[in-house]
Design a protein around this motif. Structure first.
Motif, PDB file in Angstrom:
ATOM      1  N   UNK A   1     -20.120   9.147 -11.458  1.00  0.00           N
ATOM      2  CA  UNK A   1     -20.154   7.872 -11.005  1.00  0.00           C
ATOM      3  C   UNK A   1     -20.644   6.486 -12.040  1.00  0.00           C
ATOM      4  N   UNK A   2     -20.545   7.232 -13.297  1.00  0.00           N
ATOM      5  CA  UNK A   2     -20.847   6.240 -14.207  1.00  0.00           C
ATOM      6  C   UNK A   2     -19.907   6.443 -15.375  1.00  0.00           C
ATOM      7  N   UNK A   3     -19.668   5.817 -16.241  1.00  0.00           N
ATOM      8  CA  UNK A   3     -18.937   6.195 -17.508  1.00  0.00           C
ATOM      9  C   UNK A   3     -19.291   5.183 -18.684  1.00  0.00           C
ATOM     10  N   UNK A   4     -18.841   5.455 -19.807  1.00  0.00           N
ATOM     11  CA  UNK A   4     -18.892   4.585 -21.199  1.00  0.00           C
ATOM     12  C   UNK A   4     -17.505   4.192 -21.281  1.00  0.00           C
ATOM     13  N   UNK A   5     -17.142   2.909 -21.679  1.00  0.00           N
ATOM     14  CA  UNK A   5     -16.202   2.508 -21.807  1.00  0.00           C
ATOM     15  C   UNK A   5     -15.871   1.785 -23.343  1.00  0.00           C
ATOM     16  N   UNK A   6     -15.071   2.146 -24.185  1.00  0.00           N
ATOM     17  CA  UNK A   6     -14.850   1.699 -25.517  1.00  0.00           C
ATOM     18  C   UNK A   6     -13.482   1.213 -25.432  1.00  0.00           C
ATOM     19  N   UNK A   7     -13.644  -0.333 -25.918  1.00  0.00           N
ATOM     20  CA  UNK A   7     -12.177  -0.854 -26.143  1.00  0.00           C
ATOM     21  C   UNK A   7     -11.680  -0.950 -27.490  1.00  0.00           C
ATOM     22  N   UNK A   8     -10.658  -0.106 -27.879  1.00  0.00           N
ATOM     23  CA  UNK A   8     -10.096  -0.029 -29.067  1.00  0.00           C
ATOM     24  C   UNK A   8      -8.706  -0.908 -29.342  1.00  0.00           C
ATOM     25  N   UNK A   9      -8.953  -2.004 -30.297  1.00  0.00           N
ATOM     26  CA  UNK A   9      -7.637  -2.656 -30.637  1.00  0.00           C
ATOM     27  C   UNK A   9      -6.783  -2.061 -31.646  1.00  0.00           C
ATOM     28  N   UNK A  10      -5.520  -2.184 -31.389  1.00  0.00           N
ATOM     29  CA  UNK A  10      -4.608  -1.700 -32.381  1.00  0.00           C
ATOM     30  C   UNK A  10      -3.780  -2.928 -32.996  1.00  0.00           C
ATOM     31  N   UNK A  11      -4.052  -3.272 -34.168  1.00  0.00           N
ATOM     32  CA  UNK A  11      -3.427  -4.334 -34.925  1.00  0.00           C
ATOM     33  C   UNK A  11      -2.043  -3.693 -35.476  1.00  0.00           C
ATOM     34  N   UNK A  12      -0.913  -4.541 -35.239  1.00  0.00           N
ATOM     35  CA  UNK A  12       0.417  -3.832 -35.706  1.00  0.00           C
ATOM     36  C   UNK A  12       1.091  -4.682 -36.507  1.00  0.00           C
ATOM     37  N   UNK A  13       1.476  -4.445 -37.723  1.00  0.00           N
ATOM     38  CA  UNK A  13       2.294  -5.150 -38.581  1.00  0.00           C
ATOM     39  C   UNK A  13       3.595  -4.497 -38.795  1.00  0.00           C
ATOM     40  N   UNK A  14       4.633  -4.644 -38.204  1.00  0.00           N
ATOM     41  CA  UNK A  14       5.906  -4.009 -38.264  1.00  0.00           C
ATOM     42  C   UNK A  14       6.864  -4.642 -39.172  1.00  0.00           C
ATOM     43  N   UNK A  15       6.327  -5.834 -39.943  1.00  0.00           N
ATOM     44  CA  UNK A  15       7.243  -6.452 -40.922  1.00  0.00           C
ATOM     45  C   UNK A  15       7.064  -5.697 -42.209  1.00  0.00           C
ATOM     46  N   UNK A  16       7.514  -6.369 -43.399  1.00  0.00           N
ATOM     47  CA  UNK A  16       7.766  -5.698 -44.787  1.00  0.00           C
ATOM     48  C   UNK A  16       6.725  -6.661 -45.541  1.00  0.00           C
ATOM     49  N   UNK A  17       5.858  -7.427 -44.934  1.00  0.00           N
ATOM     50  CA  UNK A  17       5.062  -8.120 -45.838  1.00  0.00           C
ATOM     51  C   UNK A  17       3.577  -7.432 -45.776  1.00  0.00           C
ATOM     52  N   UNK A  18       2.912  -7.800 -46.719  1.00  0.00           N
ATOM     53  CA  UNK A  18       1.549  -7.156 -46.699  1.00  0.00           C
ATOM     54  C   UNK A  18       0.496  -8.493 -46.474  1.00  0.00           C
ATOM     55  N   UNK A  19      -0.552  -8.274 -45.854  1.00  0.00           N
ATOM     56  CA  UNK A  19      -1.546  -9.368 -45.651  1.00  0.00           C
ATOM     57  C   UNK A  19      -2.808  -8.587 -46.002  1.00  0.00           C
TER      58      UNK A  19
END
Length: 487
Positions: free
Chosen positions: A210-228
């Motif tokens: 009847x209850x739960x813990x929710x964690x939101x996890x972001x995936x940052x994606x860099x599919x280019x050939x550049x480094x940031x």
């Protein structure tokens, strides 16, 4: 002419695509400004394969006309979005050249020019270079050397240098006029494909369900050939319309490297242009071909309702039907309110649910000694959910809750109008040790009218009808109904 020691630099080709205004006529010195000259960097990532790069670079330049070479850019840069700015800086023209390694394009660019033919003595292994003219690359590489034309392997052709227009990496060449001299702060903004973010919700149900813990996890994606590196990162939740098709899907990045960062504080949502904006509290490195995961927020004691749903058995065309059966869907229903533990904008993403099986129910103790052994219960995608709205997570089919329908009567009233009466019986069986709530959803043709029923229905739309059934443990409930359709 033969040489025993190779002198020219052996290089590889780049396929170049240029976006250019007319080149500046005035002669000017070139100045390369790369990643090492970057003083500030901000990445704004969107959920539909789009990113806004906003950076500053410094260069010490005298007043006058200059050719600036800005490299270390994304090869998926959208040239029409380029904006170069600075105090006392006037852009005369700008050219963006980029491309992937291509031997064929370098060969084509050198047709009719002098190249080198590399030959290896199979006995001694000694390599020699012979000066030759590249005659053709149509169906094979043809070289003319010492008065003869020879077919050779493309790998044995050595070039003196890169022809104009082919660069070793994505480069913005800008002809600019500077009114001031000294240290110059140059701003660069552009849109690029191949980058973005998506959200995964990881939820763990308590043993009671009847209850739960929710964690939101972001995936940052860099599919280019550049480094940031050392970038301030902002996330835009919501759909943004673009003027050209998307260039890559976030889930199709081949060979990406996945990294997970330490847990951060709760990241608040800020309203921006009818969307929500999240600014990560710490700068991040987002390198080429890399996916990085960072937590967005965690919510404890989120109230949830567990229900079972039968949908599709009540869906009668105007004819006799054979008996049908179905396992009930297992559904978790949540209200996105502060009272129920959430109460925040929830961007679209995948909602993954784990359950804890207590040790007294047959589960084994896990490493933290709590006596619970979590297992994956199911997942579904959710859309953007505003505060105050409800959402559902469909986990799959329930093993012990089943339903069967059979048509008990059918009578056609009129062939001309298509009217008819039908009677149906739906039996829901519960093999669990506890009672369950089962929602039976049906879709009836327009013009329907309920004539009789053993349980009261709820009419949710012109065609949707819903019954709420309480099914006892180790028991069953039978729903009987009769309706008429008069179009």
């Amino acid at each position: 002419m033969h040489l025993s020691t190779p002198r020219p630099l052996r290089v590889f080709a780049f396929c170049a695509l240029a976006f250019a205004l007319p080149l500046a006529k005035a002669a000017a010195a070139e100045k390369a400004i790369g990643e090492s000259d970057r003083t500030a960097l901000s990445l704004t990532l969107y959920q539909n394969d789009l990113a806004l790069i906003d950076e500053s670079r410094t260069a010490d330049l005298p007043a006058g006309t200059h050719h600036l070479l800005l490299n270390d850019l994304s090869e998926q840069l959208r040239p029409e979005s380029l904006l170069l700015s600075g105090k006392g800086l006037q852009v005369i023209d700008q050219t963006f050249a980029y491309g992937l390694l291509s031997q064929q394009d370098l060969l084509v660019a050198n047709i009719g020019k002098e190249v080198w033919w590399r030959q290896v003595n199979p006995a001694s292994g000694e390599a020699t270079l012979t000066q030759a003219t590249l005659v053709s690359v149509n169906g094979g590489v043809l070289l003319q050397a010492d008065g003869r034309v020879q077919t050779v392997s493309a790998n044995d052709v050595v070039f003196n240098d890169l022809p104009p227009g082919l660069t070793a990496r994505p480069t913005l060449t800008a002809s600019v006029e500077l009114s001031d001299e000294g240290a110059q702060e140059i701003g660069l903004q552009y849109l690029t494909g191949g980058m973005g973010w998506h959200l995964t919700y990881l939820a763990e149900l308590n043993p009671s369900g009847n209850e739960m813990t929710v964690s939101a996890l972001v995936t940052l994606a860099n599919g280019t050939q550049a480094d940031f590196r050392d970038a301030t990162i902002r996330l835009v939740a919501g759909d943004v319309r673009q003027t050209q098709p998307q260039t890559a899907a976030l889930d199709s990045f081949g060979g990406v490297q996945m990294r997970a960062e330490a847990v951060m504080a709760d990241v608040p949502a800020q309203q921006a242009s009818d969307r929500y904006l999240y600014t990560l509290p710490a700068s991040q490195d987002l390198l080429s071909r890399q996916n990085k995961q960072v937590p967005l927020f965690t919510a404890d004691d989120v109230k949830v309702t567990r229900l079972y749903r039968v949908e599709g058995l009540v869906n009668l065309p105007p004819r006799l039907q054979a008996p049908r059966s179905q396992q009930a869907s297992l559904v978790l229903s949540l209200d996105n309110t502060a009272e129920d533990g959430l109460g925040r904008p929830l961007p679209a993403g995948a909602f993954m649910v784990y359950e804890s099986l207590s040790s007294d129910e047959g589960g084994s103790s896990n490493q933290d000694g709590t006596g619970n052994s979590p297992f994956f219960a199911g997942a579904s995608d959710i859309g953007h959910t505003a505060e105050g709205q409800s959402l559902e997570v469909i986990l799959g089919r329930a093993f012990d809750v089943t339903a069967e329908s059979k048509q008990t009567d059918f009578e056609r009233l009129s062939k001309n109008t298509g009217s008819y009466e039908a009677a149906e019986q739906v039996t829901v069986t519960n093999a669990k040790a506890e009672a369950v709530a089962v929602e039976v959803i049906g879709y009836l043709p327009q013009g329907w009218k309920m004539l009789s029923e053993s349980e009261s229905h709820e009419k949710r739309s012109a065609t949707q009808v819903v019954w709420q059934l309480e099914v006892p443990a180790k028991g069953s409930v039978t729903l009987d109904y009769r309706f008429r359709v008069a179009p």
